[in-house]
Motif scaffolding. Structure first.
Motif, PDB file in Angstrom:
ATOM      1  N   ASN A  94      55.347  25.753  30.310  1.00  0.00           N
ATOM      2  CA  ASN A  94      55.020  26.376  29.020  1.00  0.00           C
ATOM      3  C   ASN A  94      55.729  27.700  28.769  1.00  0.00           C
ATOM      4  O   ASN A  94      55.120  28.677  28.367  1.00  0.00           O
ATOM      5  CB  ASN A  94      53.508  26.558  28.868  1.00  0.00           C
ATOM      6  CG  ASN A  94      52.797  25.239  28.778  1.00  0.00           C
ATOM      7  OD1 ASN A  94      53.405  24.226  28.484  1.00  0.00           O
ATOM      8  ND2 ASN A  94      51.512  25.244  29.037  1.00  0.00           N
ATOM      9  N   TYR A  95      57.004  27.782  29.002  1.00  0.00           N
ATOM     10  CA  TYR A  95      57.771  28.965  28.654  1.00  0.00           C
ATOM     11  C   TYR A  95      58.957  28.535  27.797  1.00  0.00           C
ATOM     12  O   TYR A  95      59.289  27.350  27.730  1.00  0.00           O
ATOM     13  CB  TYR A  95      58.272  29.702  29.901  1.00  0.00           C
ATOM     14  CG  TYR A  95      59.349  28.960  30.644  1.00  0.00           C
ATOM     15  CD1 TYR A  95      60.694  29.223  30.394  1.00  0.00           C
ATOM     16  CD2 TYR A  95      59.044  28.002  31.598  1.00  0.00           C
ATOM     17  CE1 TYR A  95      61.703  28.537  31.052  1.00  0.00           C
ATOM     18  CE2 TYR A  95      60.039  27.313  32.269  1.00  0.00           C
ATOM     19  CZ  TYR A  95      61.360  27.584  31.992  1.00  0.00           C
ATOM     20  OH  TYR A  95      62.354  26.901  32.646  1.00  0.00           O
ATOM     21  N   CYS A  96      59.581  29.454  27.105  1.00  0.00           N
ATOM     22  CA  CYS A  96      60.786  29.169  26.338  1.00  0.00           C
ATOM     23  C   CYS A  96      61.982  29.754  27.074  1.00  0.00           C
ATOM     24  O   CYS A  96      61.931  30.899  27.516  1.00  0.00           O
ATOM     25  CB  CYS A  96      60.698  29.785  24.946  1.00  0.00           C
ATOM     26  SG  CYS A  96      59.464  29.030  23.877  1.00  0.00           S
ATOM     27  N   THR A  97      63.030  28.957  27.170  1.00  0.00           N
ATOM     28  CA  THR A  97      64.248  29.472  27.783  1.00  0.00           C
ATOM     29  C   THR A  97      64.835  30.528  26.853  1.00  0.00           C
ATOM     30  O   THR A  97      64.686  30.437  25.633  1.00  0.00           O
ATOM     31  CB  THR A  97      65.278  28.353  28.006  1.00  0.00           C
ATOM     32  OG1 THR A  97      65.621  27.779  26.738  1.00  0.00           O
ATOM     33  CG2 THR A  97      64.751  27.284  28.949  1.00  0.00           C
ATOM     34  N   PRO A  98      65.482  31.528  27.391  1.00  0.00           N
ATOM     35  CA  PRO A  98      66.063  32.559  26.518  1.00  0.00           C
ATOM     36  C   PRO A  98      67.300  32.040  25.798  1.00  0.00           C
ATOM     37  O   PRO A  98      67.980  31.123  26.266  1.00  0.00           O
ATOM     38  CB  PRO A  98      66.432  33.675  27.499  1.00  0.00           C
ATOM     39  CG  PRO A  98      66.561  33.012  28.817  1.00  0.00           C
ATOM     40  CD  PRO A  98      65.662  31.809  28.802  1.00  0.00           C
ATOM     41  N   CYS A  99      67.579  32.621  24.652  1.00  0.00           N
ATOM     42  CA  CYS A  99      68.820  32.328  23.941  1.00  0.00           C
ATOM     43  C   CYS A  99      69.986  32.855  24.775  1.00  0.00           C
ATOM     44  O   CYS A  99      69.874  33.917  25.397  1.00  0.00           O
ATOM     45  CB  CYS A  99      68.826  33.030  22.585  1.00  0.00           C
ATOM     46  SG  CYS A  99      67.610  32.438  21.409  1.00  0.00           S
ATOM     47  N   ALA A 100      71.090  32.144  24.753  1.00  0.00           N
ATOM     48  CA  ALA A 100      72.266  32.601  25.495  1.00  0.00           C
ATOM     49  C   ALA A 100      72.755  33.940  24.958  1.00  0.00           C
ATOM     50  O   ALA A 100      73.274  34.767  25.705  1.00  0.00           O
ATOM     51  CB  ALA A 100      73.374  31.553  25.427  1.00  0.00           C
ATOM     52  N   ASN A 101      72.569  34.166  23.651  1.00  0.00           N
ATOM     53  CA  ASN A 101      73.034  35.421  23.051  1.00  0.00           C
ATOM     54  C   ASN A 101      71.969  36.523  23.095  1.00  0.00           C
ATOM     55  O   ASN A 101      72.111  37.542  22.441  1.00  0.00           O
ATOM     56  CB  ASN A 101      73.486  35.178  21.614  1.00  0.00           C
ATOM     57  CG  ASN A 101      72.336  34.813  20.688  1.00  0.00           C
ATOM     58  OD1 ASN A 101      71.162  34.842  21.043  1.00  0.00           O
ATOM     59  ND2 ASN A 101      72.683  34.437  19.464  1.00  0.00           N
ATOM     60  N   LYS A 102      70.893  36.289  23.842  1.00  0.00           N
ATOM     61  CA  LYS A 102      69.783  37.245  24.009  1.00  0.00           C
ATOM     62  C   LYS A 102      68.959  37.436  22.727  1.00  0.00           C
ATOM     63  O   LYS A 102      68.219  38.398  22.589  1.00  0.00           O
ATOM     64  CB  LYS A 102      70.281  38.620  24.498  1.00  0.00           C
ATOM     65  CG  LYS A 102      71.157  38.562  25.739  1.00  0.00           C
ATOM     66  CD  LYS A 102      70.369  38.218  26.961  1.00  0.00           C
ATOM     67  CE  LYS A 102      71.226  38.401  28.198  1.00  0.00           C
ATOM     68  NZ  LYS A 102      71.442  37.214  28.952  1.00  0.00           N
ATOM     69  N   GLY A 103      69.097  36.497  21.774  1.00  0.00           N
ATOM     70  CA  GLY A 103      68.350  36.576  20.514  1.00  0.00           C
ATOM     71  C   GLY A 103      66.880  36.256  20.701  1.00  0.00           C
ATOM     72  O   GLY A 103      66.440  35.785  21.750  1.00  0.00           O
TER      73      GLY A 103
END
Length: 141
Positions: A120-129
């Protein structure tokens, strides 16, 4: 006797809510066969995200994708992307976990964007958005 019935009812309620999932298609010979009618989920998701996360998003497309050997259900609209985790069962059915979503506009143009992972987590955006995780004890779809 009343205690046993209450415990059994409570256990069944927890079991049912913990495993609420939606069949969104299947995989045959490596090809995704998306279920028809998934666009009917758009107004439901829109309403739930507005209520639970104050996200006002209009979607126009729903699709099941495979990225790096994992499956996802994605809702796309304007500059937003909302993604749900999908697993393939032993019969090849694609089952979307419908209680955790990840929504982004910051990295919606990335192939994967931010997506739900196990736990239950979201992976981070590659651009740190920015990525907004929405969790519900009932289906978001």
């Amino acid at each position: 006797m009343k205690k046993v019935i209450l415990i059994a009812s409570l256990s069944m309620s927890i079991f049912t809510s913990a495993f609420s999932q939606i069949n969104v298609g299947s995989v045959t010979n490596g090809k995704i066969n998306q279920k028809e009618g998934l666009e009917k989920l758009i107004p439901i998701l829109k309403s739930n995200l507005l209520e639970l996360s104050s996200l006002n998003v209009d979607y126009n497309t729903v699709k099941v994708i495979e990225f790096d050997g994992k499956y996802y259900l994605q809702f796309l609209g304007g500059s937003f992307k909302t993604t749900f985790q999908v697993t393939k069962d032993n019969s090849g059915n694609l089952i979307a976990a419908d209680k955790v979503s990840c929504t982004t506009s910051a990295c919606a143009s990335e192939p994967q964007g931010c997506v739900p992972g196990l736990g239950n987590y979201c992976t981070p955006c590659a651009n740190k958005g920015t990525c907004t995780k929405t969790v519900s004890n009932q289906s978001l779809l």
